[in-house]
Motif scaffolding. Structure first.
Motif, PDB file in Angstrom:
ATOM      1  N   GLU A   1     -10.748  -6.251  17.912  1.00  0.00           N
ATOM      2  CA  GLU A   1      -9.372  -6.015  17.457  1.00  0.00           C
ATOM      3  C   GLU A   1      -8.667  -5.148  18.490  1.00  0.00           C
ATOM      4  O   GLU A   1      -9.269  -4.666  19.450  1.00  0.00           O
ATOM      5  CB  GLU A   1      -9.363  -5.325  16.087  1.00  0.00           C
ATOM      6  CG  GLU A   1      -9.782  -6.215  14.928  1.00  0.00           C
ATOM      7  CD  GLU A   1      -9.242  -5.700  13.614  1.00  0.00           C
ATOM      8  OE1 GLU A   1      -8.016  -5.458  13.538  1.00  0.00           O
ATOM      9  OE2 GLU A   1     -10.030  -5.538  12.667  1.00  0.00           O
ATOM     10  N   ARG A   2      -7.373  -4.939  18.269  1.00  0.00           N
ATOM     11  CA  ARG A   2      -6.595  -4.042  19.120  1.00  0.00           C
ATOM     12  C   ARG A   2      -5.909  -3.025  18.224  1.00  0.00           C
ATOM     13  O   ARG A   2      -5.211  -3.396  17.267  1.00  0.00           O
ATOM     14  CB  ARG A   2      -5.552  -4.818  19.925  1.00  0.00           C
ATOM     15  CG  ARG A   2      -4.710  -3.927  20.861  1.00  0.00           C
ATOM     16  CD  ARG A   2      -3.731  -4.762  21.663  1.00  0.00           C
ATOM     17  NE  ARG A   2      -4.409  -5.617  22.621  1.00  0.00           N
ATOM     18  CZ  ARG A   2      -4.771  -5.245  23.843  1.00  0.00           C
ATOM     19  NH1 ARG A   2      -4.501  -4.022  24.280  1.00  0.00           N
ATOM     20  NH2 ARG A   2      -5.390  -6.089  24.645  1.00  0.00           N
ATOM     21  N   ILE A   3      -6.128  -1.747  18.502  1.00  0.00           N
ATOM     22  CA  ILE A   3      -5.511  -0.714  17.678  1.00  0.00           C
ATOM     23  C   ILE A   3      -4.068  -0.490  18.110  1.00  0.00           C
ATOM     24  O   ILE A   3      -3.659  -0.873  19.218  1.00  0.00           O
ATOM     25  CB  ILE A   3      -6.298   0.608  17.754  1.00  0.00           C
ATOM     26  CG1 ILE A   3      -6.222   1.193  19.166  1.00  0.00           C
ATOM     27  CG2 ILE A   3      -7.732   0.418  17.321  1.00  0.00           C
ATOM     28  CD1 ILE A   3      -6.781   2.596  19.255  1.00  0.00           C
ATOM     29  N   GLY A   4      -3.301   0.121  17.224  1.00  0.00           N
ATOM     30  CA  GLY A   4      -1.912   0.435  17.536  1.00  0.00           C
ATOM     31  C   GLY A   4      -1.778   1.898  17.934  1.00  0.00           C
ATOM     32  O   GLY A   4      -2.467   2.385  18.842  1.00  0.00           O
ATOM     33  N   ALA A   5      -0.917   2.604  17.238  1.00  0.00           N
ATOM     34  CA  ALA A   5      -0.666   4.011  17.560  1.00  0.00           C
ATOM     35  C   ALA A   5      -1.855   4.873  17.179  1.00  0.00           C
ATOM     36  O   ALA A   5      -2.610   4.559  16.262  1.00  0.00           O
ATOM     37  CB  ALA A   5       0.586   4.489  16.837  1.00  0.00           C
ATOM     38  N   VAL A   6      -2.013   5.977  17.906  1.00  0.00           N
ATOM     39  CA  VAL A   6      -3.028   6.986  17.603  1.00  0.00           C
ATOM     40  C   VAL A   6      -2.309   8.249  17.176  1.00  0.00           C
ATOM     41  O   VAL A   6      -1.394   8.711  17.870  1.00  0.00           O
ATOM     42  CB  VAL A   6      -3.934   7.269  18.829  1.00  0.00           C
ATOM     43  CG1 VAL A   6      -4.927   8.378  18.506  1.00  0.00           C
ATOM     44  CG2 VAL A   6      -4.664   6.001  19.244  1.00  0.00           C
TER      45      VAL A   6
END
Length: 371
Positions: A33-38
């Motif tokens: 998957e690809r994460i968004g904001a941290v």
């Protein structure tokens, strides 16, 4: 999430690895998957950050498959952190929707709640119809109920947990059950003679036939058994099911025109009711086997408390290296309803226990009131 090594930055691909908790209803994962904001959590606020280094805790967005206990790692070098030992929930809380509108959202909210927290277990007890939320302790239960209200918009009320009681025959008996009806046209005719007696604990409903001479045609033997089992499931006294009964079909009568599957089912159900009336019934309550792990200094108070709960202490096992002792006992389930809080009070929060079903035993007169 907590970062164990490396640095996590926004908008990067990650590999989601399974967490080994499939037995608790969480499927294993092995996807990219690809994460968004941290973000960095501060109370109820999330503050966006450029990176999260090892040792920090952060919140990430846009993950669709990850659940509590999963491991995120580089897709080029997937890793899986070994699952940790989670406490087994031992405190049942019976919940009901506070309103008709809450009923529609309750099932969805509870499903999400269980997915978020692996230490929660959900159970619907068919014997009592109650929905049980199994929690680690009172504080855990309060947090879950508040989360249902604030996060999922569902208000629930708690009610006393009902421990399902069952019944069995008090002794042997022989009865004749007649189901005969005539109202014009084809009637209903079935006569069965049965013998019944209490069976060994855990044996359930056992049916056999010793028909001689074909007084009850063989195609109706299964109908009699079906009627007996249906009546046992419905119960005889209130909503208490009947268990551990041995019933033998020994004789009966049939009619060439008016006998049918439905008639012999009704006769079988009537036969069980008449057996209960003739022999009497005995109310049984469920018992559990428990293992209580406490520091050595609390063994005496714990055993004294168990004795006050009608428990039978079966042994102790000491672990000198850890100064822990395991007390094993057999306890009625009804006596365990408030036990997590009592154990925490006795041991100042240092005790723990687990249980497993043991079977049914005769209930005291105080529990043997009509259901």
């Amino acid at each position: 999430m907590r970062v164990f090594s490396g640095t996590l930055r926004p908008d990067v691909p990650v590999h989601v690895s399974g967490h080994g908790l499939a037995d608790r209803g969480h499927p294993d994962h092995d996807v990219d998957e690809r994460i968004g904001a941290v973000s960095s959590p501060l109370g109820s606020q999330l503050r966006p950050v450029a990176a999260c280094p090892a040792g920090d805790i952060c919140a990430v967005a846009r993950l669709t498959s990850a659940e509590t206990g999963d491991t995120l790692s580089s897709p080029e070098d997937p890793r899986l952190v070994p699952p940790w030992e989670l406490p087994v929930p031992q405190l049942p809380v019976a919940v009901e929707a506070a309103s008709r509108g809450d009923e529609d959202r309750l099932a969805t909210a509870l499903t999400r709640l269980v997915a978020e927290d692996p230490t929660v277990r959900l159970e619907r007890r068919p014997e009592t119809g109650q929905l049980l939320l199994w929690c680690v302790g009172e504080a855990h239960a309060e947090v879950l109920l508040e989360r249902l209200r604030t996060r999922h918009g569902v208000t629930v009320t708690t009610v006393p947990v009902r421990v399902p009681l069952v019944e069995t025959l008090a002794g042997p008996a022989r009865v004749t059950a007649r189901h005969v009806k005539q109202s014009g046209g084809h009637g209903q005719y079935a006569v069965v003679v049965v013998e019944g007696e209490p069976g060994p604990p855990g044996s359930g409903i056992v049916f056999e036939q010793r028909i001689v001479g074909g007084t009850v045609p063989s195609q109706f033997h299964g109908s009699v058994e079906k009627g007996i089992r249906m009546q046992a499931q419905r119960g005889i006294s209130g909503d208490r099911t009947v268990v551990d009964v041995h019933v033998t079909l020994v004789d009966g009568k049939a009619h060439s025109v008016d006998s049918s599957d439905a008639a012999f089912q009704a006769a079988g159900a009537l036969a069980l009711r008449e057996l209960a009336a003739e022999a009497g019934t005995q109310v049984l309550e469920p018992w559990c086997e428990v293992a209580v792990r406490v520091p050595g200094e609390y063994v005496g108070p714990v055993m004294s408390d168990l004795s006050s709960r009608r428990a039978r202490v079966t042994g102790t096992e000491a672990d000198p290296d850890r100064d822990r002792t395991t007390v094993r006992a057999e306890v009625p389930e009804v006596e365990l309803l408030g036990y997590p809080g009592a154990l925490r009070s006795i041991t100042h929060g240092t005790g723990a226990f687990d249980r497993r079903p043991l079977g049914h035993e005769p209930a005291p007169a105080s529990l043997s009131i009509p259901a």
